[in-house]
Design an enzyme around this catalytic site. Structure first.
Site, PDB file in Angstrom:
ATOM      1  N   TYR A   1       0.866  -1.174   0.000  1.00 59.27           N
ATOM      2  CA  TYR A   1       0.000   0.000   0.000  1.00 59.27           C
ATOM      3  C   TYR A   1       0.905   1.226   0.000  1.00 59.27           C
ATOM      4  O   TYR A   1       1.535   1.553   1.002  1.00 59.27           O
ATOM      5  CB  TYR A   1      -0.900   0.033   1.228  1.00 59.27           C
ATOM      6  CG  TYR A   1      -1.953  -1.046   1.306  1.00 59.27           C
ATOM      7  CD1 TYR A   1      -2.309  -1.798   0.194  1.00 59.27           C
ATOM      8  CD2 TYR A   1      -2.609  -1.309   2.502  1.00 59.27           C
ATOM      9  CE1 TYR A   1      -3.283  -2.780   0.277  1.00 59.27           C
ATOM     10  CE2 TYR A   1      -3.589  -2.280   2.596  1.00 59.27           C
ATOM     11  CZ  TYR A   1      -3.923  -3.017   1.478  1.00 59.27           C
ATOM     12  OH  TYR A   1      -4.892  -3.995   1.571  1.00 59.27           O
TER      13      TYR A   1
ATOM     14  N   GLY B   1     -18.664  -2.824  -1.694  1.00 61.96           N
ATOM     15  CA  GLY B   1     -18.361  -2.981  -3.105  1.00 61.96           C
ATOM     16  C   GLY B   1     -16.990  -2.514  -3.522  1.00 61.96           C
ATOM     17  O   GLY B   1     -16.529  -2.824  -4.608  1.00 61.96           O
TER      18      GLY B   1
END
Length: 288
Positions: free
Chosen positions: A63, A216
């Site tokens: 990340y 989502g």
């Protein structure tokens, strides 16, 4: 909706974690690449999370890359004794921010050492092996070879516990023949429920299930039912989705991510709420 503090805890390896944790992915720049726009704000969110009771943080050295782990170290080290930091390996970032599989023995070993260095740790609490056989989600393919490398690093004392991410049921069974698995991190939410049976099987064996993309992710869940329920309960759709997950199974651990203190506090509030059976049934219908 009542307030019952039904979140409780779950055992992750040999560590007791509160079921609402924090995912650090959003602390990096756009596309999870580069530094945050506001470094001080990112540090504040991490400190507020721990102050709010979070003792399970999910991260990865890819990340940024390196960004979120360095932020975690700056914000929280020396770490509280009960804090469990879970990281993942199996990918790297291209110069253009692309996500590239990194499953060779050398890449996996380097990833573990990168996580250790940037987090400022001598041993990693939990390391998830993240598969990338397909750009569209979990896909079949043997994980024995990379998991054997991770198990060797565990025997060396660099890793306490091993988990799996973005995997199929067959891969989990294969993995459990190589090393004890303490958690599985897969895509799961109100509408994306392919892992329903898997969650129940893992719960039976005392293995944590950590759903990512509860609304989502990069393609946000569009559900009028979810929005309607949230409006009636006067909370956000994200909070409703998190509470539904908490009630779905006691082995589910949540790692909602945010770069906003206000959103963080909303997410942590999910631990205090309970949905009625009627609302749960209404939400269950979203998947069909």
């Amino acid at each position: 909706m009542s307030s019952t503090n039904q979140s409780s805890t779950f055992k992750l390896g040999d560590r007791i974690t509160r079921r609402v944790g924090y995912g650090a992915m959003q602390l990096a720049g756009p596309g999870v690449f580069g530094p945050p726009k506001d470094r001080d704000a990112a540090l504040t969110v991490l400190r507020e999370a721990v102050a709010g009771g979070v003792n399970h943080i999910d991260t990865s050295d890819y990340y940024g890359p390196h960004v979120t782990n360095q932020l975690i170290r700056e914000a929280l080290a020396p770490y509280p004794d009960d804090l469990v930091i879970v990281t993942k390996i199996g990918a790297r970032r291209g110069a253009d921010g692309s996500w590239i599989p990194a499953m060779s023995p050398a890449e996996l070993r380097q990833a573990v050492h990168d996580n250790l260095r940037n987090l400022g740790l001598d041993v990693l609490d939990v390391v998830n092996l993240r598969t990338m056989f397909s750009p569209h989600g979990a896909a079949e393919g043997s994980i024995e070879a990379p998991l054997t490398v991770l198990a060797d690093l565990q025997r060396q004392g660099l890793v306490r516990h091993i988990g799996l991410s973005n995997v199929t049921s067959a891969q989990i069974e294969e993995g459990r023949r190589v090393a004890p698995i303490v958690c599985v991190q897969n895509h799961y939410n109100l509408a994306h429920r392919a892992d329903d049976a898997l969650i129940s099987n893992l719960a039976r064996d005392g293995i944590a299930y950590v759903p990512f993309f509860p609304l989502g992710g990069f393609t946000p869940l569009q559900s009028s039912t979810l929005s309607d329920v949230a409006a009636r309960l006067k909370v956000t759709p994200m909070v409703v989705a998190l509470v539904w997950l908490l009630q779905r199974s006691t082995n589910i651990l949540l790692i909602p991510g945010t770069s906003s203190v206000a959103h963080l506090r909303e997410n942590l509030g999910a631990a205090q709420l309970t949905l009625s059976p009627q609302i749960v049934a209404e939400l269950d219908g979203v998947a069909s």
